[in-house]
Scaffold this motif. Structure first.
Motif, PDB file in Angstrom:
ATOM      1  N   GLY A   9      36.403  35.360  41.238  1.00  0.00           N
ATOM      2  CA  GLY A   9      36.136  36.548  40.450  1.00  0.00           C
ATOM      3  C   GLY A   9      34.873  36.337  39.641  1.00  0.00           C
ATOM      4  N   ASN A  22      37.042  41.152  40.497  1.00  0.00           N
ATOM      5  CA  ASN A  22      37.076  40.350  41.717  1.00  0.00           C
ATOM      6  C   ASN A  22      36.876  41.309  42.887  1.00  0.00           C
ATOM      7  N   SER A  58      47.061  35.057  40.487  1.00  0.00           N
ATOM      8  CA  SER A  58      45.959  35.282  39.558  1.00  0.00           C
ATOM      9  C   SER A  58      46.490  35.157  38.137  1.00  0.00           C
ATOM     10  N   ASP A  94      39.852  34.757  39.070  1.00  0.00           N
ATOM     11  CA  ASP A  94      39.953  34.130  40.384  1.00  0.00           C
ATOM     12  C   ASP A  94      41.345  34.389  40.937  1.00  0.00           C
TER      13      ASP A  94
END
Length: 138
Positions: A9, A22, A58, A94
Motif C-alpha cells: 500500500g 492500496n 491487512s 499493506d
C-alpha cells in the motif's frame, strides 16, 4: 506453487490531510471479512490454515507479525516445514496474501492492534479448517 506475498500500500499527504491506499489490491475474490484482536501481546494465534481457502490480511490498527508455512500433508504434516515471517502495519495499508495450502500464526506487536482478515469463501460454504498446536512445528 503460489507463495504468500505482501501487496504494498502507500500514503499521500497534502494540505487536506493524509490518504492511505492500496491500488494494487484486487478484492474481486473476497466473500467474507472479519477482524482479529488478540488480548495479550505475548499470545500467538496459530497454527491455523486452509487447503482450499485463500486469505488476505491487512492491519487496521497497530502492527502484527504473521508467519506462514506451506503444508506438505494435511493429516500429518512434517514438523520442520519452512516458515516465512511478515510484519505488516496499519500506516501503509499493506495486504498480506496467503494462498491456499498454508497455515498461519498471528501475533500482535502493539497493544490494541486490530487485523482485518478476508476470505474467498463464506462461512460454512466448505469444510476446510485445519488447526495445529502452536508448538507443533519446530
Amino acid at each position: 506453487m503460489i507463495y504468500p506475498k505482501v501487496i504494498k500500500g502507500n500514503t499521500h499527504k497534502d494540505t487536506r490531510g493524509i490518504l492511505i491506499f492500496n491500488n494494487d489490491f484486487d478484492t474481486t475474490e473476497i466473500k467474507r471479512i472479519y477482524f482479529i484482536q488478540n488480548n495479550e501481546l505475548y499470545f500467538v494465534r496459530g497454527w491455523q490454515g486452509h487447503q482450499i481457502e485463500q486469505r488476505w490480511f491487512s492491519v487496521v490498527q497497530g502492527s502484527f507479525k504473521i508467519c506462514t508455512r506451506a503444508i506438505d500433508n494435511w493429516e500429518n504434516p512434517s514438523g520442520n516445514l519452512f516458515m516465512q515471517s511478515f510484519i505488516i502495519a496499519a500506516q501503509t495499508f499493506d495486504v498480506l496474501y496467503v494462498p491456499n495450502g498454508y497455515v498461519t500464526s498471528i501475533q500482535a506487536l502493539e497493544a490494541h492492534s486490530k487485523l482485518m482478515a478476508m476470505s474467498d469463501y463464506n462461512m460454512g460454504e466448505i469444510q476446510d479448517e485445519y488447526r495445529f498446536d502452536i508448538n507443533y512445528f519446530k
